[in-house]
Design a protein around this motif. Sequence first.
Motif, PDB file in Angstrom:
ATOM      1  N   ALA A 187       0.732  -1.129  -0.206  1.00  0.00           N
ATOM      2  CA  ALA A 187      -0.013  -0.079   0.066  1.00  0.00           C
ATOM      3  C   ALA A 187       0.812   1.316   0.091  1.00  0.00           C
ATOM      4  N   LEU A 188       1.982   1.383   0.922  1.00  0.00           N
ATOM      5  CA  LEU A 188       2.629   2.425   0.761  1.00  0.00           C
ATOM      6  C   LEU A 188       3.613   2.497  -0.316  1.00  0.00           C
ATOM      7  N   ILE A 189       4.104   1.555  -1.060  1.00  0.00           N
ATOM      8  CA  ILE A 189       4.569   1.649  -2.333  1.00  0.00           C
ATOM      9  C   ILE A 189       4.068   1.913  -3.481  1.00  0.00           C
ATOM     10  N   PHE A 190       2.637   1.689  -3.477  1.00  0.00           N
ATOM     11  CA  PHE A 190       1.707   2.254  -4.662  1.00  0.00           C
ATOM     12  C   PHE A 190       1.596   3.423  -4.276  1.00  0.00           C
ATOM     13  N   ILE A 191       1.314   4.092  -3.031  1.00  0.00           N
ATOM     14  CA  ILE A 191       0.945   5.590  -3.002  1.00  0.00           C
ATOM     15  C   ILE A 191       2.127   6.398  -3.337  1.00  0.00           C
ATOM     16  N   LYS A 192       3.358   6.031  -2.870  1.00  0.00           N
ATOM     17  CA  LYS A 192       4.640   6.590  -3.247  1.00  0.00           C
ATOM     18  C   LYS A 192       4.841   6.734  -4.603  1.00  0.00           C
ATOM     19  N   PHE A 193       4.612   5.579  -5.397  1.00  0.00           N
ATOM     20  CA  PHE A 193       4.951   5.660  -6.896  1.00  0.00           C
ATOM     21  C   PHE A 193       3.722   6.364  -7.673  1.00  0.00           C
TER      22      PHE A 193
ATOM     23  N   GLY B 263       4.609  -1.816 -10.356  1.00  0.00           N
ATOM     24  CA  GLY B 263       4.204  -1.717 -11.704  1.00  0.00           C
ATOM     25  C   GLY B 263       2.713  -0.975 -12.009  1.00  0.00           C
ATOM     26  N   LEU B 264       2.004  -1.379 -11.097  1.00  0.00           N
ATOM     27  CA  LEU B 264       0.449  -0.774 -11.151  1.00  0.00           C
ATOM     28  C   LEU B 264       0.556   0.513 -10.581  1.00  0.00           C
TER      29      LEU B 264
END
Length: 306
Positions: free
Chosen positions: A47-53, A174-175
């Motif tokens: 969740a953190l990775i998605f938000i940051k990217f 990637g998403l």
Amino acid sequence: MTSMSFIITSILLPIFIQIGVGFLLQKRLKLNIRSLSRVQIYAFIPALIFIKFYTSTLSGAYILQISGFTILLFFILMIISAGVGKVLKLPKKKRKAFENAVILRNQANYGIPLITLLYLESGAELALSIHMVVLLNTNVLLNTVGLYNASSGTYTSKEALSKILRMPMIYTIGLGIICKYMHITLPESIMTTLTIMGNGVVPLALFTMGAQLAETKFDFKDYTISIAAVMRLILSPLLAFAMVYVFGIQGTMAQVLIIGASAPTAVNSVMLSIEFEGDAAYASQAVLLTTLLSFITVTGTIMLVM
């Protein structure tokens, strides 16, 4: 320059207090550490990775530069640690554990809280975006080379690839990039949910780390653990500093890369050793010693680069 008192009281002390709470909870309640780790790996960190990217301003060129730096530093340390292990004439299983203690760094449980608190008032989004790229690369390396070492070289390349493909971080990043560059607007409820979960990474990571350290016993007679600690905590950031200088990397990116390189040994190295019958006792002691000493060494590193 950031003052030592600020680094200790506002950044490292909050980290170690939360680790201490996790340590005490484990001693008292006997938490399921594996379940806590899996909640991080499969829910909170993605969740953190998605938000940051998704919200990142990093260009593709920056992502490649960060990835190249992280991978190059990893293999330089691997070559050096393998050579030192042979000079010390360590048995194969112990030599592989020694290498992992040097090359595998705790970018999740320790690194995310450290970068979050350090850049809380200035450039937090950029710093965390850089750190997320480092985290992704270190996780891939941990689940390939680190896993191979933990199993003393008996893990096949096919099994290693299967392990990587089960990592949610790869699909999450990637998403996040696809949604960002295709300008896909997500519902506010999804963004709010992911943001809340991402915000939960810091305390959960530190509590889990404390719980894992509570299960560690230390053998003060084994001096090679101290050698591994010096290489992880001092040699690694020195190499990172030299690489930053050679490649002309500056600003926040240079700071985050060097500070990340000073992180203690990855806690997951212990889990890999347990699961694949490596030297788990050695891995546990390396994690404990480097984590405790990092209070001093990371303070020095931050003061030098900030």
